[in-house]
Design a protein around this motif. Sequence first.
Motif, PDB file in Angstrom:
ATOM      1  N   ARG A 106       0.840  -1.201   0.000  1.00 55.72           N
ATOM      2  CA  ARG A 106       0.000   0.000   0.000  1.00 55.72           C
ATOM      3  C   ARG A 106       0.872   1.247   0.000  1.00 55.72           C
ATOM      4  N   PRO A 107       0.394   2.321  -0.646  1.00 61.87           N
ATOM      5  CA  PRO A 107       1.153   3.572  -0.595  1.00 61.87           C
ATOM      6  C   PRO A 107       1.079   4.162   0.811  1.00 61.87           C
ATOM      7  N   PRO A 108       2.010   5.005   1.163  1.00 59.57           N
ATOM      8  CA  PRO A 108       1.969   5.624   2.494  1.00 59.57           C
ATOM      9  C   PRO A 108       0.751   6.532   2.601  1.00 59.57           C
ATOM     10  N   PRO A 109       0.293   6.804   3.818  1.00 62.00           N
ATOM     11  CA  PRO A 109      -0.870   7.682   3.972  1.00 62.00           C
ATOM     12  C   PRO A 109      -0.560   9.085   3.444  1.00 62.00           C
ATOM     13  N   VAL A 110      -1.577   9.730   2.926  1.00 60.84           N
ATOM     14  CA  VAL A 110      -1.410  11.077   2.392  1.00 60.84           C
ATOM     15  C   VAL A 110      -1.448  12.067   3.557  1.00 60.84           C
ATOM     16  N   GLN A 111      -0.491  12.943   3.590  1.00 60.02           N
ATOM     17  CA  GLN A 111      -0.411  13.944   4.652  1.00 60.02           C
ATOM     18  C   GLN A 111      -1.470  15.024   4.447  1.00 60.02           C
ATOM     19  N   GLU A 112      -1.906  15.642   5.550  1.00 60.29           N
ATOM     20  CA  GLU A 112      -2.948  16.660   5.469  1.00 60.29           C
ATOM     21  C   GLU A 112      -2.567  17.789   4.509  1.00 60.29           C
ATOM     22  N   GLN A 113      -1.330  18.256   4.577  1.00 58.83           N
ATOM     23  CA  GLN A 113      -0.949  19.377   3.710  1.00 58.83           C
ATOM     24  C   GLN A 113      -1.077  19.010   2.237  1.00 58.83           C
ATOM     25  N   ASP A 114      -0.833  17.750   1.894  1.00 61.66           N
ATOM     26  CA  ASP A 114      -0.987  17.310   0.505  1.00 61.66           C
ATOM     27  C   ASP A 114      -2.461  17.239   0.107  1.00 61.66           C
ATOM     28  N   ARG A 115      -3.302  16.749   1.027  1.00 59.38           N
ATOM     29  CA  ARG A 115      -4.745  16.700   0.748  1.00 59.38           C
ATOM     30  C   ARG A 115      -5.308  18.094   0.559  1.00 59.38           C
ATOM     31  N   LEU A 116      -4.875  19.025   1.407  1.00 51.23           N
ATOM     32  CA  LEU A 116      -5.384  20.390   1.321  1.00 51.23           C
ATOM     33  C   LEU A 116      -4.902  21.077   0.040  1.00 51.23           C
ATOM     34  N   ALA A 117      -3.668  20.796  -0.361  1.00 52.95           N
ATOM     35  CA  ALA A 117      -3.167  21.352  -1.626  1.00 52.95           C
ATOM     36  C   ALA A 117      -3.979  20.810  -2.797  1.00 52.95           C
ATOM     37  N   ALA A 118      -4.292  19.524  -2.761  1.00 56.93           N
ATOM     38  CA  ALA A 118      -5.116  18.933  -3.827  1.00 56.93           C
ATOM     39  C   ALA A 118      -6.516  19.531  -3.813  1.00 56.93           C
ATOM     40  N   ALA A 126     -13.346  18.808  -3.500  1.00 62.79           N
ATOM     41  CA  ALA A 126     -12.459  19.568  -2.619  1.00 62.79           C
ATOM     42  C   ALA A 126     -12.881  19.400  -1.168  1.00 62.79           C
ATOM     43  N   LEU A 127     -14.172  19.427  -0.919  1.00 61.17           N
ATOM     44  CA  LEU A 127     -14.674  19.272   0.443  1.00 61.17           C
ATOM     45  C   LEU A 127     -14.333  17.892   0.992  1.00 61.17           C
ATOM     46  N   ARG A 128     -14.414  16.883   0.147  1.00 67.23           N
ATOM     47  CA  ARG A 128     -14.049  15.527   0.594  1.00 67.23           C
ATOM     48  C   ARG A 128     -12.590  15.457   1.012  1.00 67.23           C
ATOM     49  N   LEU A 129     -11.715  16.094   0.244  1.00 67.04           N
ATOM     50  CA  LEU A 129     -10.290  16.063   0.570  1.00 67.04           C
ATOM     51  C   LEU A 129      -9.945  16.948   1.759  1.00 67.04           C
ATOM     52  N   ALA A 130     -10.746  17.957   2.007  1.00 70.21           N
ATOM     53  CA  ALA A 130     -10.438  18.928   3.045  1.00 70.21           C
ATOM     54  C   ALA A 130     -10.963  18.521   4.416  1.00 70.21           C
ATOM     55  N   GLY A 131     -11.343  17.284   4.567  1.00 70.19           N
ATOM     56  CA  GLY A 131     -11.820  16.827   5.872  1.00 70.19           C
ATOM     57  C   GLY A 131     -10.731  16.981   6.914  1.00 70.19           C
ATOM     58  N   GLY A 132     -11.129  17.296   8.089  1.00 71.09           N
ATOM     59  CA  GLY A 132     -10.171  17.472   9.182  1.00 71.09           C
ATOM     60  C   GLY A 132     -10.616  18.605  10.071  1.00 71.09           C
ATOM     61  N   GLU A 133      -9.925  18.750  11.174  1.00 74.02           N
ATOM     62  CA  GLU A 133     -10.318  19.767  12.146  1.00 74.02           C
ATOM     63  C   GLU A 133      -9.251  20.818  12.384  1.00 74.02           C
ATOM     64  N   SER A 134      -8.181  20.781  11.598  1.00 77.88           N
ATOM     65  CA  SER A 134      -7.151  21.807  11.772  1.00 77.88           C
ATOM     66  C   SER A 134      -7.677  23.131  11.223  1.00 77.88           C
ATOM     67  N   PRO A 135      -7.136  24.233  11.699  1.00 75.00           N
ATOM     68  CA  PRO A 135      -7.569  25.523  11.156  1.00 75.00           C
ATOM     69  C   PRO A 135      -7.367  25.618   9.637  1.00 75.00           C
TER      70      PRO A 135
END
Length: 94
Positions: free
Chosen positions: A12-24, A37-46
């Motif tokens: 399996r590929p390594p997990p995608v980091q939040e910063q990469d998901r947010l950039a995508a 975009a909303l699907r990729l932007a899941g998370g609770e960070s500011p």
Amino acid sequence: MAAVAAQDKGGRPPPVQEQDRLAAAEILLGVDDGEQALRLAGGESPQARLVQARAHLAQGDTKLARQAYRRAVEENPTLEDPELSARLTTRVRE
């Protein structure tokens, strides 16, 4: 060879980091795909909440966009975006 090294023992590929998901997600917003975009932007960070605000706005959901933006800026005031804030407070005249 590098692609193989990037996989874990289960192939399996390594997990995608939040910063990469947010950039995508930001790229998707650039091509008017707020839903993906909303699907990729899941998370609770500011930072995630800021991208969520943009995605909600792209989908026409100003109420959720305002909520996400407000929480993002409350948690990290350096994320304040005057242009986004203005778009969230502008009312359409009939």
